[in-house]
Design an enzyme around this catalytic site. Structure first.
Site, PDB file in Angstrom:
ATOM      1  N   ALA A 110       0.814  -1.227   0.000  1.00 46.75           N
ATOM      2  CA  ALA A 110       0.000   0.000   0.000  1.00 46.75           C
ATOM      3  C   ALA A 110       0.843   1.272   0.000  1.00 46.75           C
ATOM      4  O   ALA A 110       0.361   2.329  -0.396  1.00 46.75           O
ATOM      5  CB  ALA A 110      -0.926  -0.004   1.214  1.00 46.75           C
ATOM      6  N   GLU A 128     -15.986  -3.785  -2.427  1.00 46.97           N
ATOM      7  CA  GLU A 128     -15.646  -5.113  -2.960  1.00 46.97           C
ATOM      8  C   GLU A 128     -16.239  -6.232  -2.117  1.00 46.97           C
ATOM      9  O   GLU A 128     -16.662  -7.268  -2.637  1.00 46.97           O
ATOM     10  CB  GLU A 128     -14.124  -5.252  -3.035  1.00 46.97           C
ATOM     11  CG  GLU A 128     -13.620  -6.526  -3.665  1.00 46.97           C
ATOM     12  CD  GLU A 128     -14.037  -6.676  -5.118  1.00 46.97           C
ATOM     13  OE1 GLU A 128     -14.983  -7.434  -5.370  1.00 46.97           O
ATOM     14  OE2 GLU A 128     -13.426  -6.040  -6.001  1.00 46.97           O
ATOM     15  N   GLY A 143     -17.979 -12.140  -1.224  1.00 43.39           N
ATOM     16  CA  GLY A 143     -16.912 -12.235  -0.224  1.00 43.39           C
ATOM     17  C   GLY A 143     -15.552 -11.860  -0.749  1.00 43.39           C
ATOM     18  O   GLY A 143     -15.332 -10.742  -1.211  1.00 43.39           O
ATOM     19  N   ILE A 193     -13.891 -12.862  -3.375  1.00 45.09           N
ATOM     20  CA  ILE A 193     -13.643 -12.863  -4.826  1.00 45.09           C
ATOM     21  C   ILE A 193     -13.660 -11.419  -5.330  1.00 45.09           C
ATOM     22  O   ILE A 193     -14.643 -10.721  -5.122  1.00 45.09           O
ATOM     23  CB  ILE A 193     -14.732 -13.671  -5.563  1.00 45.09           C
ATOM     24  CG1 ILE A 193     -14.887 -15.063  -4.953  1.00 45.09           C
ATOM     25  CG2 ILE A 193     -14.441 -13.733  -7.045  1.00 45.09           C
ATOM     26  CD1 ILE A 193     -16.126 -15.807  -5.470  1.00 45.09           C
ATOM     27  N   LYS A 230     -26.960  -8.702  -3.887  1.00 44.80           N
ATOM     28  CA  LYS A 230     -25.659  -8.744  -4.566  1.00 44.80           C
ATOM     29  C   LYS A 230     -25.831  -8.607  -6.078  1.00 44.80           C
ATOM     30  O   LYS A 230     -25.085  -7.898  -6.748  1.00 44.80           O
ATOM     31  CB  LYS A 230     -24.947 -10.049  -4.220  1.00 44.80           C
ATOM     32  CG  LYS A 230     -24.595 -10.166  -2.724  1.00 44.80           C
ATOM     33  CD  LYS A 230     -24.204 -11.595  -2.370  1.00 44.80           C
ATOM     34  CE  LYS A 230     -23.893 -11.752  -0.895  1.00 44.80           C
ATOM     35  NZ  LYS A 230     -23.851 -13.176  -0.478  1.00 44.80           N
ATOM     36  N   GLY A 268     -17.554 -15.657   5.359  1.00 45.23           N
ATOM     37  CA  GLY A 268     -16.569 -16.037   6.371  1.00 45.23           C
ATOM     38  C   GLY A 268     -15.733 -14.836   6.752  1.00 45.23           C
ATOM     39  O   GLY A 268     -15.557 -13.901   5.970  1.00 45.23           O
TER      40      GLY A 268
END
Lengths: 436, 436
Positions: free
Chosen positions: A33, A129, A134, A136, A205, A302
Site C-alpha cells: 500500500a 468489494e 466475499g 472474490i 448482490k 466467512g
C-alpha cells in the site's frame, strides 16, 4: 509517512476478521500500500461483549456518530450490515469527508444511488468489494478488468448457504428440511434462514453486479426473487439424470427490451465449470462480447475471506492517498523499494508429490525392493496400482503415488529403483499436486 | 474532453482485435473511461500486407521510432511480441513520457525489472494485463483484489495450446503426436510449437505472476521448465484411474527456503475445479492466507480475449489521466452522467428455458395433449423423460426440458396443462439456463 487511520463500525465476525488479517499481514500490506493501515477506533452495539479477537491499540468509542466525524480518522469501514442505521452513518461519514469502505450489500442495493451521489459531491471514495461474493474480487473485475466489453449477462452462485444446501441435497439425496437443519447446526445458516434461502441476499448482490455491468442505477425493488425452499430431492435427481445440476443463480442479462434481474433455482449443464462449484463456495460467470465467458470463484463469506475484500478496498484508498496517480498500483504489486531478492529454489530443492510408473518383471520380491528404496529415501507411499500382465507378457506396470518429498530425494530413489535387476527401463516420473 | 490518442505497435492478431473491439464498443468504453480512446497511429513490420480488419482513420507509420516519440500520442500500445526490438521501443516510449500498454510476456519476464524502473523514473504507467492469461484479469486480481493476503502459492493453466492437447489426449485416448498435428491444423499450435509445448510461454507468464505475488524482481532465468511432449496416453489413463488429471501447470510457491518457480506436467485431483478446465481455456488458482483459494478462468488467448485485457489497460490509463484520483473508477463502473435508466423487465417478460415435471395418469393421449399445448404456445421441446410407473401406481412423472421461450407463454401453457383431466396437481416448473 504516517499510517492511514481507519475507524471501524461493527465488531462482529467480519470486523474481527479485518482486525486479525490487518494485524497478521501488517508488514506485507504496508509493502503493497505504500504505508501502514491502522484501525485506530472502533464502535459496536455492545462494547462490553466478550470477543475472541484482541482489540489492543484500538480505542473503543460508544458513539458511532462521534467516530464518523472524528478528524483523526481517514477511512470509515462500515461492517455493521443492514440498512437501518448504516445509511445515516455512511452519509454522515461522507459529509465529513471520510472515505468509506463497506461490505453492506443491503445498503448499497437499496440506497446505492443516493450514497454514490453524496460521495461524488464530497470527493470521497465509497468502496464495496466485500459486498458481493466475499473474497472474490468481482467488483474490480467488472468495473476495471472487463471494461472493454459490452457485458451480455452475468450468472452467479452468490449465496453460500443456499449452495451448501443444494450441494448436500444432491450428493446425499437428502430433503431440503433435513439439510437446512444441519446447515443451521454447522453455523452455515441463520436461525431465521429466509434471507439466504429465499434469495433476498443473492438479489442484493445481483442488483449491485447488474448496475455495474450495464451502467444503470441500483434497482433492487425491481428484482425477481424466488428461493430454494420448495425444491424437492426428486427434481434434483431427475435434473441429474438429464445432465443438469440445480443451483440458486442470480442472473442479469441485457436485452433490447430491458434488463433481466432475477434470482431463482436454475438447471445448468453439469459440464459447465460453475455447475461444479459446491458447498459454501461462490462463483460468478460473466459473459462479455470480447472476452467471452470468464469465471471467478472462491469463498463468498466467512471472517477472513470477507476481510480480504475489505482490506483490498482499504489498500485501494490508501494507495490513492499515498502515491502519484501513475504509480498508484506499483508495477510488481509491492512498492519498488520494498521488493526483495528472495532466491528461486533450484528444482532439486522443491517439495512435491509424485506419480511413478515402473515397468517390472512379474515376479515375487519386486515390490518389496521398490518400497524399501522409497522408505530409505524418506518417501512415503499414498497409493499403489499394479496392472495385470497382459497375455504372454512377463512385464507389468506398477504405479505409485507418493506423499510430499524433496525432489532430490525422489531423484536418488528413482536412480536406485532403475538399478534393480527386476526393473525394465526408465521410471516415468510426473509431479503431483493436491492444490488444497 | 479530447480523446486519448493511442499509437499501436504491431498489426497482428491481437492488434486487429484491439482495433475491432475499440471500434465496436467505442461508446460503451467512453462511458466507462470518461473520454474516448482512439488509435490514431499504427506501425507494423510489413505495412502493405493485406489485413482482414479495416484501418480507416488510423495513420500508418513506417518508422516505429517516430511513432513512439510522436508528441500527439498519449499511450503506446506494444503488440509486436518477442523481446528483441520491443525492449528498445518500449524504453524509448517511456523516455518520451508515454504510458505503455503491452501484452508482451517474454519482454516483461526477461526485462521487466529494467522497464519498470524506467517507468518509475519517467512517471509513466506500464500496464500489462494482457501478458498473462489473455482476457482473465489476473494481474488486477493479484495486485489489487488480493492485496490483503500473504500469497501462499499460485497454480495456473496458462498455455492454451498445451491444455488443448492434454484435453484431447485424455478425452479421446489419442497420442501426443496425433493431437499436436490436429492442433496445428486448427491453428491452436504454431508450425514450431516448442514455445508452447515445452512450457516456455507458460514460464514467462508464471515469472510475472510470481514476482507480483511475492514482491521480487522478475527472475525468468531461474524458472524450471518441462513440457508435455514426452507424456504418453498410457500415463494419462492411469492417472485418470487413480482420480487425477494431468495438466501443464505453472506453479510458484513461497517457502522459507526460497520461492518455487516451475512449469511441468502435473497430476491434480479431478474433483478440483481447475482440473476441469478443458480445451484452450486458461485458469489461475491463487491461494491467499486470508481469502483461501480463488480461481479465475476464461480464454487465455485469441484476438478479442487478449484485446479485452489490452483495452482494460487503456481504460485504466485513461481514467488516471481524466478523473480526480478519488473518482478514477466510477462507483457504478460508468461515469455518473452516463448512467441510463434502462428498465428492469418484469419476470413475465424474461426469456429462459424450463424443466417441467408433470404428474399424469399413465394412459394413452396424455403426452399428445401436453405437447400440443406447448406447441400452441410456441414452446418447443428439447428433451423428454418419462419415468416408469411404480408397482401398483397409476401416476407417472413426465419431465420435459423446453427450449427458450418467454415466461408468460410458459405460464399460460402450464395453466392449460394443469387443466387437463389426465394431469394430477400442479406442474413443477424450474428455469434452465445453458450459460453458453
Amino acid at each position: 509517512m504516517k499510517p492511514i487511520r481507519v475507524g471501524l463500525l461493527g465488531l462482529g465476525v467480519v470486523g474481527g476478521g479485518t482486525i486479525e488479517v490487518l494485524r497478521r499481514n501488517r508488514e506485507e500490506i504496508a509493502r503493497r500500500a505504500g504505508r501502514e493501515i491502522l484501525i485506530t477506533h472502533a464502535t459496536a452495539k455492545n462494547l462490553d461483549k466478550s470477543r475472541d479477537f484482541a482489540l489492543d491499540g484500538i480505542a473503543l468509542v460508544a458513539d458511532a456518530h462521534a467516530l464518523v466525524s472524528n478528524p483523526e480518522i481517514d477511512i470509515i469501514c462500515e461492517l455493521i450490515g443492514g440498512d437501518t442505521n448504516t445509511k445515516e452513518l455512511v452519509l454522515a461519514a461522507i459529509a465529513h469527508g471520510k472515505h468509506v469502505v463497506t461490505a453492506n450489500k443491503a445498503l448499497l442495493a437499496r440506497h446505492g444511488t443516493e450514497i454514490f451521489a453524496a460521495a461524488q459531491k464530497h470527493q470521497v471514495m465509497v468502496a464495496f468489494e466485500a459486498a458481493v461474493a466475499g473474497g472474490i474480487p468481482i467488483i474490480k473485475a467488472l468495473r476495471e478488468g472487463l471494461s472493454a466489453n459490452r457485458i451480455e449477462w452475468i450468472a452467479g452462485i452468490i449465496n453460500g448457504t443456499s449452495n451448501f444446501i443444494l450441494s448436500e441435497m444432491r450428493s446425499r439425496g437428502a430433503s431440503f428440511e433435513s439439510v437446512l437443519k444441519e446447515a443451521q447446526a454447522k453455523g452455515y445458516a441463520e436461525a431465521d434462514p429466509s434471507f439466504d434461502i429465499e434469495g433476498i441476499d443473492a438479489a442484493h448482490k445481483l442488483t449491485i453486479l447488474s448496475a455495474i455491468a450495464f451502467g444503470t442505477p441500483v434497482q433492487f425493488e425491481s428484482a425477481y426473487t424466488e428461493g430454494i425452499s420448495k425444491l424437492t430431492d426428486k427434481d434434483i435427481k431427475y435434473a441429474e439424470q438429464l445432465g443438469y445440476r440445480i443451483k440458486l443463480l442470480g442472473i442479469t442479462r441485457w436485452t433490447k427490451a430491458g434488463i433481466e434481474l432475477r434470482v431463482h433455482p436454475t438447471l445448468i449443464p453439469e459440464k459447465r465449470l460453475i455447475a461444479n462449484v459446491e458447498g459454501v463456495m461462490n462463483a460468478v460467470l460473466v459473459k462479455g462480447d470480447a472476452v467471452g465467458a470468464t469465471l471467478y470463484s472462491g469463498r463468498g463469506a466467512g471472517a477472513e475471506a470477507t476481510a480480504s475484500a475489505v482490506i483490498a478496498d482499504l489498500v485501494d484508498v490508501t494507495r490513492m492517498l499515498t502515491s502519484d496517480p501513475e504509480h498508484r498500483v506499483p508495477h510488481l504489486a509491492f512498492q519498488p523499494d520494498q521488493l526483495r531478492d528472495t532466491p528461486i529454489l533450484p528444482i532439486e530443492k522443491i517439495e512435491t508429490a509424485y506419480y511413478l510408473r515402473i515397468s517390472a518383471y512379474d515376479q515375487p520380491g519386486v515390490m518389496a525392493d521398490v518400497t524399501r528404496i522409497l522408505a530409505d529415501s524418506y518417501i512415503s507411499i499414498d497409493a499403489m496400482l499394479q496392472k495385470e500382465a497382459e497375455e504372454g507378457e512377463d512385464i507389468v506396470d506398477v504405479i505409485i503415488l507418493t506423499h510430499l518429498c524433496i525432489e532430490e530425494h525422489a531423484n536418488a530413489a528413482i536412480q536406485k529403483i532403475e538399478g534393480l535387476p527386476t526393473i525394465v527401463g526408465k521410471v516415468v516420473r510426473i509431479r503431483l499436486e493436491e492444490l488444497n
